[in-house]
Design a protein around this motif. Structure first.
Motif, PDB file in Angstrom:
ATOM      1  N   GLY A   1       0.802  -1.216   0.000  1.00 28.43           N
ATOM      2  CA  GLY A   1       0.000   0.000   0.000  1.00 28.43           C
ATOM      3  C   GLY A   1       0.833   1.263   0.000  1.00 28.43           C
ATOM      4  N   LEU A   2       2.036   1.227   0.575  1.00 30.18           N
ATOM      5  CA  LEU A   2       2.894   2.418   0.609  1.00 30.18           C
ATOM      6  C   LEU A   2       3.239   2.889  -0.798  1.00 30.18           C
ATOM      7  CD1 LEU A   2       5.323   1.649   3.577  1.00 30.18           C
ATOM      8  CD2 LEU A   2       3.329   3.136   3.565  1.00 30.18           C
ATOM      9  N   ALA A   3       3.408   1.952  -1.723  1.00 32.09           N
ATOM     10  CA  ALA A   3       3.715   2.304  -3.114  1.00 32.09           C
ATOM     11  C   ALA A   3       2.554   3.054  -3.759  1.00 32.09           C
ATOM     12  CB  ALA A   3       4.049   1.051  -3.916  1.00 32.09           C
ATOM     13  N   GLU A   4       1.352   2.848  -3.238  1.00 33.20           N
ATOM     14  CA  GLU A   4       0.158   3.513  -3.763  1.00 33.20           C
ATOM     15  C   GLU A   4      -0.256   4.708  -2.907  1.00 33.20           C
ATOM     16  OE1 GLU A   4      -3.010   0.796  -4.616  1.00 33.20           O
ATOM     17  OE2 GLU A   4      -1.622  -0.769  -5.235  1.00 33.20           O
ATOM     18  N   GLY A   5       0.572   5.090  -1.951  1.00 36.21           N
ATOM     19  CA  GLY A   5       0.266   6.221  -1.092  1.00 36.21           C
ATOM     20  C   GLY A   5      -0.698   5.892   0.039  1.00 36.21           C
ATOM     21  N   LEU A   6      -0.823   4.615   0.387  1.00 38.57           N
ATOM     22  CA  LEU A   6      -1.724   4.190   1.454  1.00 38.57           C
ATOM     23  C   LEU A   6      -0.946   3.937   2.736  1.00 38.57           C
ATOM     24  CD1 LEU A   6      -3.790   1.651  -0.674  1.00 38.57           C
ATOM     25  CD2 LEU A   6      -4.348   4.036  -0.181  1.00 38.57           C
ATOM     26  N   ASN A   7      -1.646   3.838   3.854  1.00 35.66           N
ATOM     27  CA  ASN A   7      -0.999   3.662   5.156  1.00 35.66           C
ATOM     28  C   ASN A   7      -0.873   2.206   5.578  1.00 35.66           C
ATOM     29  OD1 ASN A   7      -0.654   6.414   5.629  1.00 35.66           O
ATOM     30  ND2 ASN A   7      -2.747   6.611   6.348  1.00 35.66           N
ATOM     31  N   ILE A   8      -0.769   1.298   4.636  1.00 34.96           N
ATOM     32  CA  ILE A   8      -0.628  -0.122   4.949  1.00 34.96           C
ATOM     33  C   ILE A   8       0.616  -0.672   4.260  1.00 34.96           C
ATOM     34  CG2 ILE A   8      -3.053  -0.605   5.447  1.00 34.96           C
ATOM     35  CD1 ILE A   8      -3.385  -1.505   2.546  1.00 34.96           C
ATOM     36  N   ARG A   9       1.235  -1.679   4.904  1.00 38.51           N
ATOM     37  CA  ARG A   9       2.472  -2.254   4.373  1.00 38.51           C
ATOM     38  C   ARG A   9       2.304  -3.736   4.081  1.00 38.51           C
ATOM     39  NH1 ARG A   9       7.224   0.409   8.062  1.00 38.51           N
ATOM     40  NH2 ARG A   9       6.722   2.528   7.469  1.00 38.51           N
ATOM     41  N   LYS A  10       2.898  -4.178   2.999  1.00 33.95           N
ATOM     42  CA  LYS A  10       2.866  -5.584   2.636  1.00 33.95           C
ATOM     43  C   LYS A  10       3.515  -6.427   3.736  1.00 33.95           C
ATOM     44  CE  LYS A  10       3.841  -8.702  -1.161  1.00 33.95           C
ATOM     45  NZ  LYS A  10       4.318  -8.814  -2.532  1.00 33.95           N
ATOM     46  N   GLU A  11       2.893  -7.578   4.048  1.00 31.44           N
ATOM     47  CA  GLU A  11       3.334  -8.541   5.050  1.00 31.44           C
ATOM     48  C   GLU A  11       3.190  -8.049   6.494  1.00 31.44           C
ATOM     49  OE1 GLU A  11       7.157 -10.129   3.958  1.00 31.44           O
ATOM     50  OE2 GLU A  11       6.469 -10.648   1.959  1.00 31.44           O
ATOM     51  N   GLN A  12       2.579  -6.893   6.709  1.00 31.14           N
ATOM     52  CA  GLN A  12       2.307  -6.367   8.048  1.00 31.14           C
ATOM     53  C   GLN A  12       0.975  -6.939   8.528  1.00 31.14           C
ATOM     54  OE1 GLN A  12       4.290  -3.918   9.620  1.00 31.14           O
ATOM     55  NE2 GLN A  12       3.037  -3.957  11.446  1.00 31.14           N
ATOM     56  N   GLU A  13       0.892  -7.277   9.823  1.00 27.42           N
ATOM     57  CA  GLU A  13      -0.351  -7.783  10.396  1.00 27.42           C
ATOM     58  C   GLU A  13      -1.211  -6.625  10.907  1.00 27.42           C
ATOM     59  OE1 GLU A  13       0.489 -10.675  13.419  1.00 27.42           O
ATOM     60  OE2 GLU A  13       1.429 -12.034  11.987  1.00 27.42           O
ATOM     61  N   TYR A  14      -2.519  -6.756  10.685  1.00 26.71           N
ATOM     62  CA  TYR A  14      -3.494  -5.764  11.118  1.00 26.71           C
ATOM     63  C   TYR A  14      -4.698  -6.487  11.693  1.00 26.71           C
ATOM     64  CZ  TYR A  14      -0.796  -2.573   8.206  1.00 26.71           C
ATOM     65  OH  TYR A  14       0.214  -1.834   7.661  1.00 26.71           O
ATOM     66  N   TYR A  15      -5.619  -5.714  12.253  1.00 23.46           N
ATOM     67  CA  TYR A  15      -6.893  -6.233  12.727  1.00 23.46           C
ATOM     68  C   TYR A  15      -7.995  -5.422  12.076  1.00 23.46           C
ATOM     69  CZ  TYR A  15      -4.527  -9.053  16.145  1.00 23.46           C
ATOM     70  OH  TYR A  15      -3.748 -10.005  16.726  1.00 23.46           O
ATOM     71  N   GLY A  16      -9.153  -6.026  11.867  1.00 29.40           N
ATOM     72  CA  GLY A  16     -10.232  -5.282  11.252  1.00 29.40           C
ATOM     73  C   GLY A  16     -11.541  -6.041  11.274  1.00 29.40           C
ATOM     74  N   PHE A  17     -12.533  -5.444  10.651  1.00 29.25           N
ATOM     75  CA  PHE A  17     -13.828  -6.079  10.464  1.00 29.25           C
ATOM     76  C   PHE A  17     -14.383  -5.597   9.137  1.00 29.25           C
ATOM     77  CE2 PHE A  17     -14.312  -2.348  13.135  1.00 29.25           C
ATOM     78  CZ  PHE A  17     -15.335  -1.634  12.532  1.00 29.25           C
ATOM     79  N   LYS A  18     -15.321  -6.373   8.575  1.00 35.77           N
ATOM     80  CA  LYS A  18     -15.855  -6.063   7.253  1.00 35.77           C
ATOM     81  C   LYS A  18     -16.580  -4.721   7.245  1.00 35.77           C
ATOM     82  CE  LYS A  18     -16.424 -10.770   5.672  1.00 35.77           C
ATOM     83  NZ  LYS A  18     -17.388 -11.803   5.278  1.00 35.77           N
ATOM     84  N   THR A  19     -16.493  -4.032   6.115  1.00 39.51           N
ATOM     85  CA  THR A  19     -17.240  -2.799   5.925  1.00 39.51           C
ATOM     86  C   THR A  19     -18.723  -3.150   5.767  1.00 39.51           C
ATOM     87  OG1 THR A  19     -16.838  -2.896   3.543  1.00 39.51           O
ATOM     88  CG2 THR A  19     -15.322  -1.538   4.844  1.00 39.51           C
ATOM     89  N   VAL A  20     -19.582  -2.180   5.907  1.00 42.51           N
ATOM     90  CA  VAL A  20     -21.027  -2.400   5.826  1.00 42.51           C
ATOM     91  C   VAL A  20     -21.420  -3.024   4.484  1.00 42.51           C
ATOM     92  CG1 VAL A  20     -23.287  -1.267   5.840  1.00 42.51           C
ATOM     93  CG2 VAL A  20     -21.536  -0.541   7.441  1.00 42.51           C
ATOM     94  N   ASP A  21     -20.785  -2.598   3.401  1.00 40.80           N
ATOM     95  CA  ASP A  21     -21.119  -3.139   2.079  1.00 40.80           C
ATOM     96  C   ASP A  21     -20.471  -4.504   1.812  1.00 40.80           C
ATOM     97  OD1 ASP A  21     -18.449  -2.514   1.587  1.00 40.80           O
ATOM     98  OD2 ASP A  21     -18.910  -0.903   0.169  1.00 40.80           O
ATOM     99  N   GLY A  22     -19.585  -4.957   2.719  1.00 40.81           N
ATOM    100  CA  GLY A  22     -18.956  -6.262   2.592  1.00 40.81           C
ATOM    101  C   GLY A  22     -17.839  -6.343   1.570  1.00 40.81           C
ATOM    102  N   LEU A  23     -17.469  -5.210   0.983  1.00 40.03           N
ATOM    103  CA  LEU A  23     -16.450  -5.202  -0.065  1.00 40.03           C
ATOM    104  C   LEU A  23     -15.036  -4.939   0.446  1.00 40.03           C
ATOM    105  CD1 LEU A  23     -18.438  -3.227  -2.787  1.00 40.03           C
ATOM    106  CD2 LEU A  23     -18.123  -5.712  -2.596  1.00 40.03           C
ATOM    107  N   GLY A  24     -14.912  -4.614   1.706  1.00 46.69           N
ATOM    108  CA  GLY A  24     -13.596  -4.302   2.257  1.00 46.69           C
ATOM    109  C   GLY A  24     -13.543  -4.516   3.747  1.00 46.69           C
TER     110      GLY A  24
END
Length: 82
Positions: free
Chosen positions: A19-42
């Motif tokens: 994601g850093l290559a695309e200007g996002l705040n996420i890194r390849k092979e990094q662990e995160y936590y989350g839950f599905k978005t309301v629309d279920g697409l992310g």
């Protein structure tokens, strides 16, 4: 109005796209936590958990950016203060 404890179930994710290559705040092979978005697409993505604290919100990203890890679930309970 009914006051109840609220729970959010976070799932463990690993980033599979740089994601850093695309200007996002996420890194390849990094662990995160989350839950599905309301629309279920992310996922609504949060930084790594810390015991007794709510993870820090990073952003919402499409599902293809992540892969689930070991079906691990982390539950955060928001309690009503009397």
């Amino acid at each position: 109005m009914s006051e109840k404890n609220r729970e959010i179930e976070f799932i463990k994710l690993i980033c599979v796209i740089d994601g850093l290559a695309e200007g996002l705040n996420i890194r390849k092979e990094q662990e995160y936590y989350g839950f599905k978005t309301v629309d279920g697409l992310g996922y609504n993505v949060y930084a790594k958990k810390e015991k007794g604290r709510l993870p820090i919100y990073i952003g919402s990203y499409p599902k293809p950016y992540f892969q689930l890890i070991d079906n691990e679930i982390y539950v955060v309970t928001f309690e009503k203060n009397a």
